[in-house]
Enzyme design. Structure first.
Site, mmCIF file in Angstrom:
data_model
loop_
_atom_site.group_PDB
_atom_site.id
_atom_site.type_symbol
_atom_site.label_atom_id
_atom_site.label_comp_id
_atom_site.label_asym_id
_atom_site.label_seq_id
_atom_site.Cartn_x
_atom_site.Cartn_y
_atom_site.Cartn_z
ATOM 1 N N GLN A 117 56.706 30.921 41.306
ATOM 2 C CA GLN A 117 55.914 31.362 42.725
ATOM 3 C C GLN A 117 54.285 31.393 42.925
ATOM 4 O O GLN A 117 53.794 29.972 42.206
ATOM 5 C CB GLN A 117 55.460 32.840 42.543
ATOM 6 C CG GLN A 117 56.440 33.569 41.879
ATOM 7 C CD GLN A 117 56.466 35.496 41.825
ATOM 8 O OE1 GLN A 117 55.608 35.656 40.835
ATOM 9 N NE2 GLN A 117 56.488 36.153 42.317
ATOM 10 N N ARG A 132 47.127 36.607 41.263
ATOM 11 C CA ARG A 132 48.184 36.398 39.963
ATOM 12 C C ARG A 132 49.174 36.575 40.837
ATOM 13 O O ARG A 132 49.830 37.519 41.721
ATOM 14 C CB ARG A 132 47.381 37.858 39.129
ATOM 15 C CG ARG A 132 48.979 37.560 38.575
ATOM 16 C CD ARG A 132 48.789 39.194 37.303
ATOM 17 N NE ARG A 132 49.607 40.075 38.217
ATOM 18 C CZ ARG A 132 51.129 40.588 38.490
ATOM 19 N NH1 ARG A 132 52.040 39.481 37.983
ATOM 20 N NH2 ARG A 132 51.006 41.557 39.174
ATOM 21 N N VAL A 133 49.887 36.081 40.126
ATOM 22 C CA VAL A 133 51.948 36.040 40.550
ATOM 23 C C VAL A 133 52.719 35.826 39.090
ATOM 24 O O VAL A 133 51.733 35.552 38.247
ATOM 25 C CB VAL A 133 51.687 34.356 40.995
ATOM 26 C CG1 VAL A 133 51.582 35.256 42.728
ATOM 27 C CG2 VAL A 133 51.853 33.391 40.680
ATOM 28 N N SER A 134 53.556 36.282 39.098
ATOM 29 C CA SER A 134 54.501 36.848 37.763
ATOM 30 C C SER A 134 54.830 35.273 37.510
ATOM 31 O O SER A 134 55.042 35.645 36.022
ATOM 32 C CB SER A 134 55.007 37.479 37.992
ATOM 33 O OG SER A 134 54.987 38.652 38.645
ATOM 34 N N THR A 135 55.249 34.485 38.150
ATOM 35 C CA THR A 135 55.639 33.540 37.304
ATOM 36 C C THR A 135 55.369 31.843 37.530
ATOM 37 O O THR A 135 54.482 32.037 38.868
ATOM 38 C CB THR A 135 57.080 32.834 37.454
ATOM 39 O OG1 THR A 135 57.716 32.684 38.939
ATOM 40 C CG2 THR A 135 58.000 34.660 37.277
#
Length: 205
Positions: free
Chosen positions: A21, A15-18
């Site tokens: 990324q 998982r990455v926030s945006t």
């Protein structure tokens, strides 16, 4: 990469926030896994509400997964309750969770690893505190910008629909429905106390 159902495979969740990324750092060992699930969403979004995480859960229920790897425990969430809920879900289904940055499995001889639970609880609380601190710094930045006259919020006269408001602040909705206070829900969900109060009125209708 296709996952063969009922093959009991080792997979990885990222998982990455945006969307901007890069996931490369978390994919360095990609060839070790039958499938990789990648979500690009905030850690405040509940694990079960994420697109790829939902697919992972479906594959677990189909009996296709035996082991899940994640780079760090905050990939599951920024809320200690959500993190421990998912760990318990994996344990009950004998899914061994491996957290790479601590080098530890959640199960030992198919039984919950007490050391893992203790360390994850500490790290989960740290992740939650970091999010609260981040939101507080964000709030302070907004207040400073307002004082300087440089803050650009929503244009005057525009109004978000009730449905859009609930969709934007799903984390706030979740916290309030679980019985959390307005102030805590606002901090974790990244909104003002007034917005949290409005959300509470909407979900109480």
């Amino acid at each position: 990469m296709q996952l063969k159902l009922f093959a009991m495979s080792k997979v990885k969740y990222i998982r990455v926030s945006t969307t901007e990324q890069n996931t490369g750092r978390q994919e360095v060992n990609a060839n070790q896994f039958s499938k990789i699930y990648i979500d690009k969403t905030s850690g405040s979004v509940q694990f079960t509400e994420r697109k790829e995480a939902s697919k992972l859960i479906s594959d677990i229920e189909a009996g296709a997964i035996s082991e899940i790897h994640i780079a760090s425990i905050d990939r599951l969430g920024r809320n200690i309750i959500d993190i421990l809920t998912m760990v318990e879900y994996f344990n009950k289904r004998s899914i061994n969770l491996f957290v790479e940055n601590i080098g530890m499995f959640s199960l030992v001889d198919n039984k919950p690893n007490p050391s893992f639970k203790m360390i994850v609880s500490v790290l989960g609380n740290v992740a939650e505190m970091e999010r609260i601190n981040m939101l507080e710094r964000q709030r302070q930045g907004i207040e400073l910008a307002k004082a300087k006259g440089t803050y650009k919020g929503r244009l005057y006269g525009t109004r978000m629909s009730d449905e859009d408001l609930l969709n934007k602040y799903k984390a706030v909705v979740r916290e309030l429905k679980s019985g959390q206070s307005l102030r805590r829900a606002a901090k974790l969900g990244g909104c003002s106390l007034g917005t949290a109060q409005k959300i509470q009125r909407l979900i109480s209708l």
